[in-house]
Write a protein that holds these residues in place. Sequence first.
Motif: not given
Length: 526
Positions: A293-299, A281-291
């Motif tokens: 994740x094993x791998x989060x990619x901000x892109x 996702x392009x929004x860093x604040x959405x990574x690891x927010x509601x779930x």
Amino acid sequence: MFGYPGGNIVDVFDCVRTAKFRFVLGRHEQGCVHMADGYARATGRPGVAIVTSGPGATNAITGLATANMDGVPLVLVSGQVPLSQIGTDAFQEADMTGICRAATKHSFLVKSADEIPETVAEAFYIATHGKPGAVVIDVPRNVQEAMTAARYPERVSLRAYHPESAATSSQVNRLAKWLNEAKRPVLLAGGGVIAANASSDVAALSRKADIPVATTLMGLGSIEESDERALGMAGLYGTHAANAALVAADLVVALGVRFSDRITDRCFPKGTCRGRLVHVDCDPSSIDKNVTVDLGIVADVKDLLATVDSRVKPRRRAAWLSRVAGWKARPAPTDHLSRKGAIAPRDIVETLARAAGEDALFVADVGQNQMWCAQYLRHSSPRRFLTSGGMGTMGFALPAAIGAAIARPDLKIVAVAGDGGAQMTIEELAVAVAERIPVVLVVMDNGCLGMVRQMQDESFGGRRCAVKLAGHGDTGRPDFAKLARAYGAIGVRVDNPAKLDAAIAKAMRARKPVVIDVAVDPEANA
Ligand SMILES: Cc1ncc(C[n+]2csc(CCOP(=O)(O)OP(=O)(O)O)c2C)c(N)n1
Ligand SMILES: [Mg+2]
């Protein structure tokens, strides 16, 4: 530009009068903002609205929150009382930037005319870079009146906002490795795929490595649904195939989604999934927010897919696709079937789709009608199905359809709403008539707030309350066909299943605004 004037923005309107762009006068500020929103969703370009201070500004808030929640680029200019009066409870004073804190991506209060060019440039930059969103420029009256020699800047550079980011090569390698290893991979495509214009890249990856694709409500249209790998919508009201596949997957790659509760409750109930979970996702604040994740990619989803492509091996996954085919073949629940003599929701949606043809854009309101459109339209390309996903704003469809129609005069624009939602913004029909915008508004008329009625039937033992849209003897139920005619539009009422096809086909051919009021079985569920 869509808007509505008033005392604290009248100076700007003196320039709108001679401006080189088209201005459309709405009939309510919420409608104006939904129009700008529909324009933006249909094109990917920012929508613009303008309102006065106080009640004009507060009326716009629902529209702002609706656009912002769904990552729609939009700029609203609001009038404000003169700077010297701010904080004095002046006539039509509302603390717009304060109110907007939770409803927008950013808001500006302009303090001098010299700041205007730079602020406008920054507002459009913020609205369109990173995760798109709604931005407000609040302009006090004295600033509108002042003169300035300031010029529009060539470039925008913000000290505190640098949204561009790319995946690292180790992230790309790991994602490719996991895709190559997976036996039961699923892609979950959200609105971010459409925003990034990455639909064809998702389809290419899906084809190359035989990976099924589920979509969120906002992601509908990101994959051609007739493809054998398309699973349809996931989550609440989603398809069995999408939900079953997401639960059984050993790798889920979520692209441009924000994991709202509508998805997580069904597919990621413990905040994780059985297999590996990757979130792009392009929004860093959405990574690891509601779930987790094993791998989060901000892109940017499109950039990421282009980079990962060469590292993903072409592959056939016959066993996995045949399980998917089994889920897809499972008969849908029969809730949508209607009793004898009544018109079934599915028939309405499928008839509309047939009559509208390939070059059509549908805007769904909120309620059962929205879910029926999500389920029964065959979504095949991006920006052809617009709906308020995050906010679930009743009244969205008609004004958003008007904005979309202005953006895409080449398409047949169909708004579908319930009888509840239609009554929330029906005043905008005047705009369609006055501006000669040939939108079709279909009212799925079940006489009730159907979605709430369904919840009360399913979860409250059938104890219905505050859902019937009529008084004694059906008083208070508007005749939508007559209402349409009162506005100068064409109005048609359809209550006979045998006449559905012909009536809709005829109404669809009109080159004027049309309201088709279709009686829907009041007991049908989504
Ligand atoms: C502005 C707003 N108010 C309340 C709700 C809560 N709500 C969600 S669906 C629904 C019922 C909608 O009724 P109708 O427009 O007739 O559509 P139907 O479900 O009958 O198709 C309500 C009240 C909402 N989503 N938006
Ligand atoms: Mg209804």
